[in-house]
Design an enzyme around this catalytic site. Structure first.
Site, PDB file in Angstrom:
ATOM      1  N   VAL A  79       0.832  -1.208   0.000  1.00  0.00           N
ATOM      2  CA  VAL A  79       0.000   0.000   0.000  1.00  0.00           C
ATOM      3  C   VAL A  79       0.869   1.262   0.000  1.00  0.00           C
ATOM      4  O   VAL A  79       0.639   2.187  -0.789  1.00  0.00           O
ATOM      5  CB  VAL A  79      -0.954   0.013   1.218  1.00  0.00           C
ATOM      6  CG1 VAL A  79      -1.869   1.228   1.149  1.00  0.00           C
ATOM      7  CG2 VAL A  79      -1.783  -1.270   1.277  1.00  0.00           C
ATOM      8  N   VAL A 198     -11.357  -0.590   6.276  1.00  0.00           N
ATOM      9  CA  VAL A 198     -12.511  -1.480   6.072  1.00  0.00           C
ATOM     10  C   VAL A 198     -12.834  -1.533   4.586  1.00  0.00           C
ATOM     11  O   VAL A 198     -13.118  -0.511   3.967  1.00  0.00           O
ATOM     12  CB  VAL A 198     -13.747  -0.983   6.859  1.00  0.00           C
ATOM     13  CG1 VAL A 198     -14.938  -1.889   6.604  1.00  0.00           C
ATOM     14  CG2 VAL A 198     -13.436  -0.914   8.345  1.00  0.00           C
ATOM     15  N   GLY A 253      -1.852 -14.640  -5.597  1.00  0.00           N
ATOM     16  CA  GLY A 253      -1.576 -13.516  -4.697  1.00  0.00           C
ATOM     17  C   GLY A 253      -2.820 -13.010  -3.979  1.00  0.00           C
ATOM     18  O   GLY A 253      -2.798 -11.943  -3.367  1.00  0.00           O
ATOM     19  N   LYS A 271     -12.998  -5.931  10.737  1.00  0.00           N
ATOM     20  CA  LYS A 271     -13.690  -4.893   9.956  1.00  0.00           C
ATOM     21  C   LYS A 271     -15.104  -4.697  10.491  1.00  0.00           C
ATOM     22  O   LYS A 271     -15.590  -3.569  10.603  1.00  0.00           O
ATOM     23  CB  LYS A 271     -13.715  -5.294   8.482  1.00  0.00           C
ATOM     24  CG  LYS A 271     -12.323  -5.358   7.877  1.00  0.00           C
ATOM     25  CD  LYS A 271     -12.341  -6.030   6.526  1.00  0.00           C
ATOM     26  CE  LYS A 271     -10.951  -6.174   5.961  1.00  0.00           C
ATOM     27  NZ  LYS A 271     -10.872  -7.095   4.821  1.00  0.00           N
TER      28      LYS A 271
HETATM   29  N1  LIG Z   1      -2.485  -4.930   1.111  1.00  0.00           N
HETATM   30  C1  LIG Z   1      -3.777  -4.659   1.084  1.00  0.00           C
HETATM   31  O1  LIG Z   1      -4.486  -4.970   0.121  1.00  0.00           O
HETATM   32  C2  LIG Z   1      -4.416  -3.949   2.247  1.00  0.00           C
HETATM   33  C3  LIG Z   1      -5.787  -3.654   2.198  1.00  0.00           C
HETATM   34  C4  LIG Z   1      -6.379  -2.958   3.255  1.00  0.00           C
HETATM   35  C5  LIG Z   1      -5.604  -2.603   4.341  1.00  0.00           C
HETATM   36  N2  LIG Z   1      -4.283  -2.935   4.374  1.00  0.00           N
HETATM   37  C6  LIG Z   1      -3.500  -2.548   5.550  1.00  0.00           C
HETATM   38  O2  LIG Z   1      -2.452  -1.681   5.144  1.00  0.00           O
HETATM   39  C7  LIG Z   1      -1.313  -1.863   5.989  1.00  0.00           C
HETATM   40  C8  LIG Z   1      -0.082  -2.143   5.125  1.00  0.00           C
HETATM   41  O3  LIG Z   1      -0.325  -3.308   4.375  1.00  0.00           O
HETATM   42  P1  LIG Z   1       0.687  -3.775   3.211  1.00  0.00           P
HETATM   43  O4  LIG Z   1       0.000  -4.866   2.487  1.00  0.00           O
HETATM   44  O5  LIG Z   1       1.185  -2.608   2.453  1.00  0.00           O
HETATM   45  O6  LIG Z   1       1.881  -4.390   4.091  1.00  0.00           O
HETATM   46  P2  LIG Z   1       3.344  -4.819   3.617  1.00  0.00           P
HETATM   47  O7  LIG Z   1       3.390  -4.967   2.130  1.00  0.00           O
HETATM   48  O8  LIG Z   1       3.739  -5.954   4.460  1.00  0.00           O
HETATM   49  O9  LIG Z   1       4.246  -3.542   3.983  1.00  0.00           O
HETATM   50  C9  LIG Z   1       4.601  -3.227   5.294  1.00  0.00           C
HETATM   51  C10 LIG Z   1       5.659  -2.138   5.263  1.00  0.00           C
HETATM   52  O10 LIG Z   1       5.951  -1.765   6.600  1.00  0.00           O
HETATM   53  C11 LIG Z   1       7.358  -1.704   6.764  1.00  0.00           C
HETATM   54  N3  LIG Z   1       7.692  -2.036   8.148  1.00  0.00           N
HETATM   55  C12 LIG Z   1       7.434  -3.175   8.818  1.00  0.00           C
HETATM   56  N4  LIG Z   1       7.900  -3.083  10.082  1.00  0.00           N
HETATM   57  C13 LIG Z   1       8.483  -1.876  10.183  1.00  0.00           C
HETATM   58  C14 LIG Z   1       9.162  -1.202  11.226  1.00  0.00           C
HETATM   59  N5  LIG Z   1       9.352  -1.760  12.430  1.00  0.00           N
HETATM   60  N6  LIG Z   1       9.638   0.026  10.981  1.00  0.00           N
HETATM   61  C15 LIG Z   1       9.466   0.606   9.783  1.00  0.00           C
HETATM   62  N7  LIG Z   1       8.830   0.026   8.757  1.00  0.00           N
HETATM   63  C16 LIG Z   1       8.331  -1.209   8.952  1.00  0.00           C
HETATM   64  C17 LIG Z   1       7.927  -2.730   5.792  1.00  0.00           C
HETATM   65  O11 LIG Z   1       9.272  -2.384   5.503  1.00  0.00           O
HETATM   66  P3  LIG Z   1      10.182  -3.249   4.494  1.00  0.00           P
HETATM   67  O12 LIG Z   1       9.517  -3.108   3.146  1.00  0.00           O
HETATM   68  O13 LIG Z   1      11.496  -2.575   4.528  1.00  0.00           O
HETATM   69  O14 LIG Z   1      10.175  -4.630   5.001  1.00  0.00           O
HETATM   70  C18 LIG Z   1       6.966  -2.565   4.607  1.00  0.00           C
HETATM   71  O15 LIG Z   1       7.444  -1.558   3.764  1.00  0.00           O
HETATM   72  C19 LIG Z   1      -1.689  -2.982   6.954  1.00  0.00           C
HETATM   73  O16 LIG Z   1      -2.195  -2.437   8.144  1.00  0.00           O
HETATM   74  C20 LIG Z   1      -2.807  -3.713   6.223  1.00  0.00           C
HETATM   75  O17 LIG Z   1      -3.717  -4.379   7.094  1.00  0.00           O
HETATM   76  C21 LIG Z   1      -3.671  -3.590   3.354  1.00  0.00           C
END
Ligand SMILES: NC(=O)c1ccc[n+]([C@@H]2O[C@H](COP(=O)([O-])OP(=O)(O)OC[C@H]3O[C@@H](n4cnc5c(N)ncnc54)[C@H](OP(=O)(O)O)[C@@H]3O)[C@@H](O)[C@H]2O)c1
Length: 502
Positions: A79, A198, A253, A271
């Site tokens: 995201v 959500v 995915g 949610k």
């Molecule tokens: N993906 C979706 O479709 C979706 C939909 C709705 C809501 N969300 C929500 O959006 C949020 C992000 O989701 P995502 O899918 O983008 O997750 P993700 O791809 O796992 O990305 C997480 C990011 O956070 C960074 N991170 C993790 N621990 C950290 C720390 N201690 N300090 C600094 N940075 C840190 C990671 O860094 P590195 O890259 O360097 O490892 C990565 O860039 C979550 O809360 C998720 O529930 C996601």
């Protein structure tokens, strides 16, 4: 000069000074593209509308004077990196929409050298999200790290404590800490946006907080997990088993390597807990939700349900009842003709049933980088424009304690699949036990193609029987099934799926 004359002059002067078109003024300031045309034709807005528009003009000017809105983005994964990419690509259009420049000035992730497909050279880099949240180089903190505690929580708190607005997509964190964070935001005067938390790209939070702000919501339900919906849809369309569909979802995915959280219903529960609070003005109570996942649903269940005119969906449902608020997540038989039954694949949908608007369904992509980043952006624009709403729709001090209606008091129809021993008296026993507790059966189905497996595994011949009940109480169904199991005429655990008629 009359009030209305002076109002007209202010608007014409505002438009002329900026070289705007009347339509732009109508769209960006008045909230109605035809407003200026109507005004010029002599239609007089009410005094409260005039006051609102004068306020918006003032706010626009204040915003223009404030310089750019500087964003700090913590988390550059799916995201976060998409969000930064959109801001880089559409920066000008967004600046025009906001009337103020929108700039990423600082970012934070774990791995500084990872290629994320975006240019990060111009941004200040932080290793520590809390330091970013507190940094003077940003005006708004965006949390896209994930996790219900840890750095996500610490950084959001750090920003709110100093009155800095926050936007997050983190449903797990909000389900657990939403009420405290809303309180903290109100105390410090900061805004807290979580549209993306959500149903990803579906603007359901804004609809509840603003669009339906004056309505009384009676029930909210929806398909809120794309992984489960994809699996159930493919099982239904292709008649294949749960495990094969899950594997396909992982390859595409749509499912995580560890899908437990999704397929056991917990993601939907988070949610739902947030939605229930916004709908009913109660505290968020994720631990009080009745949760059943989709792992026990078989292709045979989907086939029989289909033959009877139903589809099976994993629904999150919250509704008012005389005992409190019923919050439940479970596989559900829904009529094929209902709107929710048409929501297939990875799509999500939320249905809001209200006193005045009656039924409103919002459908769209519930996850994925671009839809989710688009919801994050819409929160950023709202905050940049100065929109102020309590995070949970009502001031947190007004939230009522959550009162869970017990699941055993739930009333509805049931789909029950049993493996009855192929011996004389088995069917009669099942029918008698149902009649004893006054459960009325809508249909009883026994077909040879329903044999799922040999659950007895010891050479005991069984027949698969499906019962559809008329509306009855959960406690009554469970009592009947306990008696049937004790009588020894069935093998294995009965399958119980609730029916909603919508
Ligand atoms: N993906 C979706 O479709 C979706 C939909 C709705 C809501 N969300 C929500 O959006 C949020 C992000 O989701 P995502 O899918 O983008 O997750 P993700 O791809 O796992 O990305 C997480 C990011 O956070 C960074 N991170 C993790 N621990 C950290 C720390 N201690 N300090 C600094 N940075 C840190 C990671 O860094 P590195 O890259 O360097 O490892 C990565 O860039 C979550 O809360 C998720 O529930 C996601």
């Amino acid at each position: 000069m009359s009030d209305i004359q002076s109002f007209r002059q202010s608007i014409e002067a505002f438009i002329a000074a900026r070289g705007w078109t009347p339509t732009r003024f109508g769209r960006d300031i008045a909230g109605d593209p035809l407003f200026v045309f109507d005004l010029r034709e002599g239609r007089e807005p009410r005094s409260d509308t005039r006051a609102r528009i004068l306020r918006s003009m003032q706010e626009y000017d204040d915003g223009a004077d404030r310089g750019p809105l500087r964003l700090g983005v913590a988390g550059l994964g799916n995201v976060g990196a998409t969000l930064v990419g959109i801001l880089q690509q559409d920066g000008e259009a967004l600046t025009r929409k906001l009337g103020r420049k929108l700039l990423v000035t600082a970012v934070c992730a774990r791995n500084r050298s990872r290629d994320r497909g975006i240019d990060l050279a111009d941004y200040e880099w932080f290793d520590d999200p809390v330091a970013l949240a507190k940094s003077d180089s940003i005006d708004l903190f965006v949390e896209l790290i994930g996790g219900e505690d840890g750095p996500a929580l610490a950084s959001i708190k750090a920003a709110l404590e100093i009155g800095r607005p926050v936007v997050t997509a983190n449903k797990a964190l909000l389900a657990k800490h939403g009420v405290n964070l809303a309180r903290l935001a109100e105390e410090s005067g900061a805004q807290l946006g979580f549209e993306a938390a959500v149903a990803g790209g579906i603007p359901v939070i804004k609809t509840l907080r603003e669009g339906l702000g004056s309505s009384r919501i009676e029930r909210v339900y929806g398909v809120m997990n794309g992984t489960c919906n994809y699996i159930l849809t493919r099982m239904g369309e292709e008649g294949i088993g749960f495990e094969d569909c899950l594997k396909a979802a992982q390859e595409l995915g749509y499912a995580e390597a560890d899908p437990t959280f999704d397929i056991e219903g917990h993601d939907t529960a988070h949610k739902l807990a947030i939605l229930a609070s916004l709908c009913f003005g109660c505290e968020i109570a994720p631990d009080e939700i009745f949760v059943e996942g989709v792992t026990t649903v078989t292709a045979a269940d989907i086939k029989v349900a289909g033959d009877l005119g139903y589809k099976i969906k994993l629904l999150g449902i919250a509704q008012r009842s005389s005992d409190g608020i019923e919050q439940r997540v479970h596989p559900t038989l829904v009529p094929k003709g209902s709107a929710i039954a048409g929501v297939d694949g990875v799509m999500n949908a939320v249905v809001l049933e209200t006193d005045h608007v009656h039924e409103l369904m919002l459908a769209g992509p519930g996850a994925g980088g671009p839809p989710t980043a688009s919801s994050v952006l819409s929160d950023i624009l709202d905050i940049g424009r100065g929109t102020r709403v309590p995070p949970l729709g009502v001031p947190s001090a007004e939230l009522t304690p959550y009162r869970q209606a017990p699941m055993r008091a739930h009333e509805g129809g049931y789909y029950i699949r049993l493996n009855a021993k192929d011996v004389p008296g088995a069917f009669a026993n099942i029918a008698t036990r149902m009649a004893d507790v006054e459960i009325s059966l809508e249909s009883v189905i026994q077909r040879s193609d329903l044999r799922v497996n040999d659950p007895a595994g010891e050479g005991i011949k069984t027949r698969t029987v499906v019962l559809i009940t008329h509306s009855t109480m959960e406690a009554t169904v469970r009592e009947a099934l306990a008696h049937i199991a004790d009588d020894g005429f069935i093998v294995g655990k009965p399958q119980l799926i609730r029916i909603e008629t919508f």
